[in-house]
Design a protein around this motif. Structure first.
Motif, PDB file in Angstrom:
ATOM      1  N   THR A 113      -8.235  -1.230 -11.817  1.00  0.00           N
ATOM      2  CA  THR A 113      -7.551  -1.822 -12.652  1.00  0.00           C
ATOM      3  C   THR A 113      -6.667  -1.001 -13.602  1.00  0.00           C
ATOM      4  OG1 THR A 113      -9.273  -3.474 -12.627  1.00  0.00           O
ATOM      5  CG2 THR A 113      -7.824  -3.663 -14.318  1.00  0.00           C
ATOM      6  N   PHE A 114      -7.325  -0.017 -14.076  1.00  0.00           N
ATOM      7  CA  PHE A 114      -6.603   1.004 -14.777  1.00  0.00           C
ATOM      8  C   PHE A 114      -5.468   1.534 -14.134  1.00  0.00           C
ATOM      9  CE2 PHE A 114      -5.757   5.392 -16.429  1.00  0.00           C
ATOM     10  CZ  PHE A 114      -5.592   4.910 -17.911  1.00  0.00           C
ATOM     11  N   TYR A 115      -5.690   2.117 -12.971  1.00  0.00           N
ATOM     12  CA  TYR A 115      -4.541   2.734 -12.146  1.00  0.00           C
ATOM     13  C   TYR A 115      -3.665   1.771 -11.793  1.00  0.00           C
ATOM     14  CZ  TYR A 115      -2.165   5.143  -8.167  1.00  0.00           C
ATOM     15  OH  TYR A 115      -1.386   5.822  -7.412  1.00  0.00           O
ATOM     16  N   GLU A 116      -3.807   0.829 -11.487  1.00  0.00           N
ATOM     17  CA  GLU A 116      -2.695  -0.266 -11.260  1.00  0.00           C
ATOM     18  C   GLU A 116      -1.832  -0.700 -12.221  1.00  0.00           C
ATOM     19  OE1 GLU A 116      -4.535  -3.734  -9.260  1.00  0.00           O
ATOM     20  OE2 GLU A 116      -4.744  -2.575  -7.489  1.00  0.00           O
ATOM     21  N   PHE A 117      -2.644  -0.682 -13.498  1.00  0.00           N
ATOM     22  CA  PHE A 117      -1.527  -0.860 -14.801  1.00  0.00           C
ATOM     23  C   PHE A 117      -0.834   0.549 -15.064  1.00  0.00           C
ATOM     24  CE2 PHE A 117      -0.834  -0.970 -19.353  1.00  0.00           C
ATOM     25  CZ  PHE A 117      -0.566  -2.405 -19.600  1.00  0.00           C
ATOM     26  N   MET A 118      -1.301   1.770 -14.469  1.00  0.00           N
ATOM     27  CA  MET A 118      -0.751   2.927 -14.821  1.00  0.00           C
ATOM     28  C   MET A 118       0.548   3.082 -13.771  1.00  0.00           C
ATOM     29  SD  MET A 118      -1.598   4.626 -17.167  1.00  0.00           S
ATOM     30  CE  MET A 118      -2.486   3.468 -18.300  1.00  0.00           C
ATOM     31  N   VAL A 119       0.654   2.350 -12.546  1.00  0.00           N
ATOM     32  CA  VAL A 119       1.724   2.619 -11.650  1.00  0.00           C
ATOM     33  C   VAL A 119       2.940   2.429 -12.148  1.00  0.00           C
ATOM     34  CG1 VAL A 119       2.509   2.087  -9.327  1.00  0.00           C
ATOM     35  CG2 VAL A 119      -0.102   2.721  -9.545  1.00  0.00           C
ATOM     36  N   PRO A 120       3.132   1.149 -12.572  1.00  0.00           N
ATOM     37  CA  PRO A 120       4.629   0.866 -13.217  1.00  0.00           C
ATOM     38  C   PRO A 120       5.049   1.730 -14.183  1.00  0.00           C
ATOM     39  CG  PRO A 120       2.998  -0.795 -13.819  1.00  0.00           C
ATOM     40  CD  PRO A 120       2.430  -0.102 -12.637  1.00  0.00           C
ATOM     41  N   LEU A 121       4.123   2.259 -14.994  1.00  0.00           N
ATOM     42  CA  LEU A 121       4.378   3.197 -16.208  1.00  0.00           C
ATOM     43  C   LEU A 121       4.896   4.356 -15.441  1.00  0.00           C
ATOM     44  CD1 LEU A 121       1.573   2.337 -18.815  1.00  0.00           C
ATOM     45  CD2 LEU A 121       3.542   1.041 -18.072  1.00  0.00           C
ATOM     46  N   VAL A 122       4.087   5.011 -14.721  1.00  0.00           N
ATOM     47  CA  VAL A 122       4.428   6.283 -14.180  1.00  0.00           C
ATOM     48  C   VAL A 122       5.608   6.365 -13.450  1.00  0.00           C
ATOM     49  CG1 VAL A 122       3.442   8.088 -12.356  1.00  0.00           C
ATOM     50  CG2 VAL A 122       1.842   6.957 -13.881  1.00  0.00           C
ATOM     51  N   LYS A 123       5.885   5.262 -12.673  1.00  0.00           N
ATOM     52  CA  LYS A 123       7.186   5.066 -11.689  1.00  0.00           C
ATOM     53  C   LYS A 123       8.184   4.769 -13.089  1.00  0.00           C
ATOM     54  CE  LYS A 123      10.303   3.845  -8.790  1.00  0.00           C
ATOM     55  NZ  LYS A 123      11.855   3.582  -9.129  1.00  0.00           N
ATOM     56  N   GLY A 124       7.978   3.886 -13.741  1.00  0.00           N
ATOM     57  CA  GLY A 124       9.029   3.337 -14.523  1.00  0.00           C
ATOM     58  C   GLY A 124       9.495   4.297 -15.612  1.00  0.00           C
ATOM     59  N   ILE A 166       0.904  -1.087  -0.167  1.00  0.00           N
ATOM     60  CA  ILE A 166       0.086   0.117  -0.032  1.00  0.00           C
ATOM     61  C   ILE A 166       0.674   1.228   0.109  1.00  0.00           C
ATOM     62  CG2 ILE A 166      -1.694   1.245   1.257  1.00  0.00           C
ATOM     63  CD1 ILE A 166      -2.530  -1.436   2.541  1.00  0.00           C
ATOM     64  N   MET A 167       1.871   1.372   1.069  1.00  0.00           N
ATOM     65  CA  MET A 167       2.760   2.196   1.046  1.00  0.00           C
ATOM     66  C   MET A 167       3.650   2.336  -0.534  1.00  0.00           C
ATOM     67  SD  MET A 167       4.465   1.606   4.610  1.00  0.00           S
ATOM     68  CE  MET A 167       5.656   2.899   4.565  1.00  0.00           C
ATOM     69  N   MET A 168       3.871   1.452  -0.825  1.00  0.00           N
ATOM     70  CA  MET A 168       4.865   1.317  -1.814  1.00  0.00           C
ATOM     71  C   MET A 168       3.952   1.759  -3.282  1.00  0.00           C
ATOM     72  SD  MET A 168       7.873  -1.299  -1.814  1.00  0.00           S
ATOM     73  CE  MET A 168       7.084  -2.886  -2.158  1.00  0.00           C
ATOM     74  N   ASN A 169       2.981   1.308  -3.388  1.00  0.00           N
ATOM     75  CA  ASN A 169       2.140   1.744  -4.433  1.00  0.00           C
ATOM     76  C   ASN A 169       1.899   3.364  -4.564  1.00  0.00           C
ATOM     77  OD1 ASN A 169       1.915  -0.318  -6.306  1.00  0.00           O
ATOM     78  ND2 ASN A 169       0.322  -1.093  -5.176  1.00  0.00           N
ATOM     79  N   ALA A 170       1.822   4.006  -3.362  1.00  0.00           N
ATOM     80  CA  ALA A 170       1.677   5.230  -3.227  1.00  0.00           C
ATOM     81  C   ALA A 170       3.038   5.850  -3.598  1.00  0.00           C
ATOM     82  CB  ALA A 170       1.151   5.762  -1.749  1.00  0.00           C
ATOM     83  N   ALA A 171       4.104   5.439  -3.161  1.00  0.00           N
ATOM     84  CA  ALA A 171       5.372   5.888  -2.970  1.00  0.00           C
ATOM     85  C   ALA A 171       5.682   5.724  -4.498  1.00  0.00           C
ATOM     86  CB  ALA A 171       6.147   5.339  -2.250  1.00  0.00           C
ATOM     87  N   ARG A 172       5.351   4.512  -5.208  1.00  0.00           N
ATOM     88  CA  ARG A 172       5.786   4.340  -6.485  1.00  0.00           C
ATOM     89  C   ARG A 172       5.402   5.596  -7.445  1.00  0.00           C
ATOM     90  NH1 ARG A 172       5.986  -2.368  -7.189  1.00  0.00           N
ATOM     91  NH2 ARG A 172       8.058  -2.356  -6.102  1.00  0.00           N
ATOM     92  N   TYR A 173       4.052   5.799  -7.284  1.00  0.00           N
ATOM     93  CA  TYR A 173       3.595   6.745  -8.272  1.00  0.00           C
ATOM     94  C   TYR A 173       4.202   8.038  -7.801  1.00  0.00           C
ATOM     95  CZ  TYR A 173       0.208  10.023 -10.077  1.00  0.00           C
ATOM     96  OH  TYR A 173      -0.284  11.155 -10.638  1.00  0.00           O
ATOM     97  N   ALA A 174       4.262   8.445  -6.568  1.00  0.00           N
ATOM     98  CA  ALA A 174       4.787   9.522  -6.176  1.00  0.00           C
ATOM     99  C   ALA A 174       6.386   9.791  -6.787  1.00  0.00           C
ATOM    100  CB  ALA A 174       4.976   9.858  -4.518  1.00  0.00           C
ATOM    101  N   VAL A 175       7.217   8.755  -6.911  1.00  0.00           N
ATOM    102  CA  VAL A 175       8.655   8.743  -7.519  1.00  0.00           C
ATOM    103  C   VAL A 175       8.526   8.812  -8.777  1.00  0.00           C
ATOM    104  CG1 VAL A 175      10.806   7.433  -7.620  1.00  0.00           C
ATOM    105  CG2 VAL A 175       9.498   7.425  -5.669  1.00  0.00           C
ATOM    106  N   GLY A 176       7.561   8.395  -9.537  1.00  0.00           N
ATOM    107  CA  GLY A 176       7.110   8.777 -10.889  1.00  0.00           C
ATOM    108  C   GLY A 176       7.090  10.169 -11.153  1.00  0.00           C
ATOM    109  N   VAL A 177       6.336  10.848 -10.421  1.00  0.00           N
ATOM    110  CA  VAL A 177       6.054  12.010 -10.212  1.00  0.00           C
ATOM    111  C   VAL A 177       7.392  13.030  -9.839  1.00  0.00           C
ATOM    112  CG1 VAL A 177       4.956  14.105  -9.085  1.00  0.00           C
ATOM    113  CG2 VAL A 177       3.714  12.058  -9.725  1.00  0.00           C
ATOM    114  N   GLN A 178       8.273  12.642  -9.215  1.00  0.00           N
ATOM    115  CA  GLN A 178       9.700  12.889  -8.814  1.00  0.00           C
ATOM    116  C   GLN A 178      10.267  13.202 -10.318  1.00  0.00           C
ATOM    117  OE1 GLN A 178      11.285  10.716  -5.695  1.00  0.00           O
ATOM    118  NE2 GLN A 178      11.473  12.548  -4.688  1.00  0.00           N
ATOM    119  N   GLY A 179      10.225  11.974 -11.089  1.00  0.00           N
ATOM    120  CA  GLY A 179      10.884  11.951 -12.469  1.00  0.00           C
ATOM    121  C   GLY A 179      10.294  13.373 -13.224  1.00  0.00           C
ATOM    122  N   ILE A 180       9.300  13.358 -13.199  1.00  0.00           N
ATOM    123  CA  ILE A 180       8.500  14.426 -14.028  1.00  0.00           C
ATOM    124  C   ILE A 180       9.148  15.842 -13.402  1.00  0.00           C
ATOM    125  CG2 ILE A 180       6.228  15.641 -14.680  1.00  0.00           C
ATOM    126  CD1 ILE A 180       5.159  12.813 -14.264  1.00  0.00           C
ATOM    127  N   ALA A 181       8.971  15.945 -12.077  1.00  0.00           N
ATOM    128  CA  ALA A 181       9.417  17.018 -11.662  1.00  0.00           C
ATOM    129  C   ALA A 181      10.833  17.438 -11.697  1.00  0.00           C
ATOM    130  CB  ALA A 181       9.334  16.905  -9.944  1.00  0.00           C
TER     131      ALA A 181
END
Lengths: 596, 596
Positions: free
Chosen positions: A386-397, A291-306
């Protein structure tokens, strides 16, 4: 070195791609419309531009320091953090029940980008606290919630995630820290945790560590891991702070980047045992940690954008000031600012397109998260989840890998000056490199995409997204020359994606080496496609706005030009990636291990 | 952190791709056959592995330091440099007339890679001295040659290149340093030069600066630049050192990487004028400087290969030691070394293939250089010169850009440990970034490729190389399954290349913005193709060797696997690059300058 938050672009995404109007119809988000978004983002921009961003460069030169068991953060951090908490920024996305503002992720995610652009090292502290809050909200018992949530959400205390141990990095099955049950229902925690971001610091009164450890007799592997709250200072009944707990920082790392953020080695239990409180049930720690990691993974993806945005702004500024050489088209008689030169433009456009593409993707993913949690219809919630979960590795990765390209180009635009630390561009290059590593390396994101997100449902979710993309293509194909060009590239990239999805789904069990050999390229292809798709949608919006006599024609035209550039220069990478994955799997493993 | 020179791979290239047997038939190279190559490379490997490589990591932590007007190099550098000169390494490729060993570049280039892998910062000093030697050999008068060459070739003195000024980076037309003719035939030189590698140091008794400056009344722009020798210490008639000349180091830069190499700001003439000696004729300085730059550009390309090799070795070592997670194919029951994991293999193979591909390309280019200077037949010399000149921007531009990818992957393989400076992988990532910048940025290399090397002859040279590639394809197409796969990828990449060459040749005058918008991608595509071609040739050699019962089957099989991987995973990038260049030129310049 100044930073200006791209509020206009964010609001464009929030309004037109993430559709805040729809989010604002969901229960709990009634006040979270476009006006709120604008007000929050403008205030967020002001605070971060004025208070947080100016600390970034100096803090890199004078990072956090460690002495004894304490850590002193860089100059200005403590004061800025105080202002951050006073502004209520930590509680932005968290429930009003515990003092938060309860805003949707659609807005919160943009605020996260601004904070991270301003200062990646500083922003990590709130990022980790967010993760701790999520875990407690989801899995914590009432007492834990009552004791910790308000203080975390106000930012008075901060949170950490303690997963990694020297032998357990990507492989959490190897966690050895142990927890011994005590008669009073608490546990004593023992072990060494490394790479703990803000594991020790001087910005808050208490630090709430969320720690993975094994209870005696627990099953081996990831099914025997439990999650514990271990506060730095014990909390008395009345909420005041009590004794120092037995968790101490023994050192911090000397890193290539994000130097101002202390990365601690924490020692638990060397003086009798650190007192810990079980979160949820025993042996379900990994589940909660996700739970924490999925929130954090999305947030790290945003760090990339930032960081890409920050690097872009710096490069644009330099390109518009630095005079060097005559333009090849003879448009200026003598030497001109280097933004006249086609290759400088190519570099800036690449940075811009990658950043805007990933930002659009992350915005749409955030809206899906909101719908997954707040939509009244269970079926809609499920689809969005389902859509969000597919997006998390894309946003992060994808966003983090693209940030390496963007920060490289940022240095490159500066020429020799880019390599000199005083210029500041090099810091972004150094900072960005952690993003493809922490909270799960690109390979870990890609494994998630291949295994849980693609192979498990036979590629169904992936294909459903492809069908949505096809619908956008059709709209584009009926439009302007730019729209048609984007449609053509989108189509080729989508077809490449479908080929890869079929390949991955077919091979995941039959020939796992083949499937996983293409995992990271697949993630990059998928991210590339989704970002390009969102820019295609943005182009449609912009053309419609222009046709309707938009009062911001410059912005709309720029959006169209950026979408077109993305299609021509980034989406065109997709078919080659497909070939490498689908036809090149065998050559990845062909060389025997001992022949390297 | 140990380094092992890839002597076997180098000798394979030298024997089979660069064809040292043919080089050894040229006048002056009679003793430079394969045996010589092997003896020299083995000795070079020993020296650099034992003496130079061990200094690399510590020197990054404790870089050169500046005090007053002097610079103290990192610990051990002075002693290692002494051994370097005593071993005669500086004179390797230089004429026996001045004390050199007169070996071909085919051998010297491989030695250069070894030195640079061992220690990029250290290697920069000899690299710049080589450039100074080349310039004096080609353009220096007898007196200058007699005074300076022997001491430079022995390494007793070192050389520098002084081009850059604060306002004149890529744009040498903006050089402002001035030289005033004196009655005795000397000049007084005044001005500030920046980014002068080893512009000041303590490793040699004298430093011979080669300096671009304008003589009063000279034409504006690059046609008014002259080249001067300005020694740090004046040289007496008997060759002994005399007075200190009026050139002083006022500071050194604080850089992201190659920290141990001092990058000086040099002040000329603040105390009456630095005494300089004209090299060749007035106003032909740029032409002479290009001699140095072409040597240096090739050498910087080799630096890219060198740092990629070093990063590769480090990553392989870690991947073979670090235990983490179970293999997806179930080949190991528990956690295994990470080299079992497909994505780690993909990263290592990418690093390996890029490195070997660029090494093969550089080896063949070196042989062309040797033939261009030593072949008895003027027509053959000319052909080889043309080929070599086409190769220089590819060796420089492609090998250095690929080194960014390789060093990034090198960090990535290490996971979190890669971001910690103590591990050493991060240094390669930081060091490599200068390579795409100095001695002409990637854009400058690409401009050279577009303008002088492609548009000027209407793409003729490029097409001639494509025809040679086609011949290799035909051989491959008649071979094994691996060979056929490589042939197919090579063909697609060659066709992409030809499309781009046609586009560039057609647009260079008609629409220069369009041609130059694709310049860097064109350079990358061309480099990718040529490197892939050379690995294709290598595959043919290896298969023949295996068929003939090679006593090094492991090496030959690895070469085949690497060539195949390159074709599947790197050459497949080419068609997308073509699309971006040929069909995406307009979108590079579509966004107006003020809309960024």
């Amino acid at each position: 070195m100044s930073y200006k938050a791209p509020v206009k672009d964010m609001l464009f995404n929030i309004e037109h791609l993430a559709r805040i109007d729809q989010v604002a119809q969901m229960p709990g988000f009634e006040d979270a419309g476009l006006e709120t978004a604008q007000a929050v983002l403008e205030e967020c921009a002001r605070f971060n531009e004025e208070v947080v961003a100016p600390l970034n460069f100096e803090a890199d030169k004078a990072p956090s320091s460690h002495s004894g068991t304490s850590v002193t953060t860089s100059k200005g951090f403590k004061e800025a953090y105080k202002q951050y908490t006073e502004g209520g920024w930590q509680g932005l996305q968290h429930p009003a029940d515990f003092g938060g503002q309860g805003l949707p992720k659609t807005i919160g995610s943009a605020c996260g980008e601004i904070l991270n652009s301003a200062n990646l090292s500083f922003a990590l502290c709130p990022l980790l606290t967010d993760g701790a809050i999520e875990a407690l909200l989801t899995a914590g018992g009432d007492e834990l919630k009552a004791t910790y949530l308000e203080k975390l959400i106000s930012g008075e205390w901060t949170g950490t995630m303690n997963l990694t141990e020297p032998q357990a990095g990507s492989d959490l099955a190897a966690v050895r820290s142990r927890a011994e049950p005590q008669p009073d229902g608490t546990y004593k925690v023992f072990g060494t945790k490394i790479f703990i971001t803000y594991g020790e610091h001087d910005m808050a009164d208490n630090i709430v560590h969320l720690v993975l450890a094994r209870v005696q007799g627990a099953p081996e592997g990831v099914k025997g891991i439990s999650l514990f709250v271990v506060p730095k200072f014990m909390v008395n009944q009345d909420g005041s702070l009590g004794d120092r707990n037995d968790v101490y920082c023994v050192s911090i790392e000397h890193k290539m980047g994000i130097k101002a953020s202390p990365t601690a080695v924490l020692q638990y239990g060397d003086h009798g045992g650190a007192i810990g409180y079980l979160v949820g049930e025993e042996n379900r720690g990994l589940e909660y940690m996700f739970i924490m990691m999925n929130a954090a993974r999305y947030a790290v993806g945003v760090q990339g954008i930032a960081i890409a945005e920050r690097a872009y702004q710096k490069a644009v500024q330099y390109a518009q000031e630095r005079v060097q050489s005559r333009p090849v088209d003879g448009s200026v008689k003598g030497a001109a600012t280097i933004i006249h030169h086609p290759d400088v433009r190519r570099m800036l456009m690449t940075m811009r397109a990658l950043t805007e593409g990933c930002r659009a993707m992350s915005s749409v993913a955030a809206a899906a998260y909101d719908a997954a949690h707040h939509h009244p219809d269970a079926e809609v919630r499920k689809q969005n989840q389902t859509f969000y979960e597919f997006m998390v590795p894309l946003v992060k990765g994808y966003s983090t890998e693209m940030s390496l390209e963007a920060t490289d180009l940022g240095v490159q635009v500066h020429g020799g000056m880019g390599f000199i630390e005083e210029t500041g561009a090099a810091q972004y290059y150094r900072d960005a490199k952690i993003l493809t590593i922490y909270e799960g390396t690109s390979a870990i994101q890609a494994n998630d995409l291949v295994g849980r997100k693609t192979a498990r449902d036979g590629g169904q979710t992936a294909k459903a997204i492809a069908a949505q993309i096809e619908a956008t293509e059709k709209e584009l194909a009926a439009g302007s020359a730019d729209a048609q060009a984007v449609a053509r590239r989108l189509k080729a990239a989508r077809q490449a994606f479908i080929d890869v999805v079929d390949f991955i789904a077919a091979q995941a069990k039959a020939d796992p080496n083949a499937a996983y050999a293409g995992s990271v390229p697949y993630m990059l292809l998928a991210g590339n496609l989704v970002a390009g798709w969102q820019l295609g949608r943005a182009l449609l919006v912009a053309e419609k706005a222009l046709a309707g006599g938009s009062n911001d024609a410059g912005f709309m035209k720029a959006k169209i030009a950026t979408a077109r550039f993305y299609a021509d220069h980034i989406l065109t990478r997709a078919p080659g990636t497909r070939d490498a994955i689908v036809e090149g799997a065998d050559s990845v493993m062909a060389l025997p291990m001992d022949a390297f």
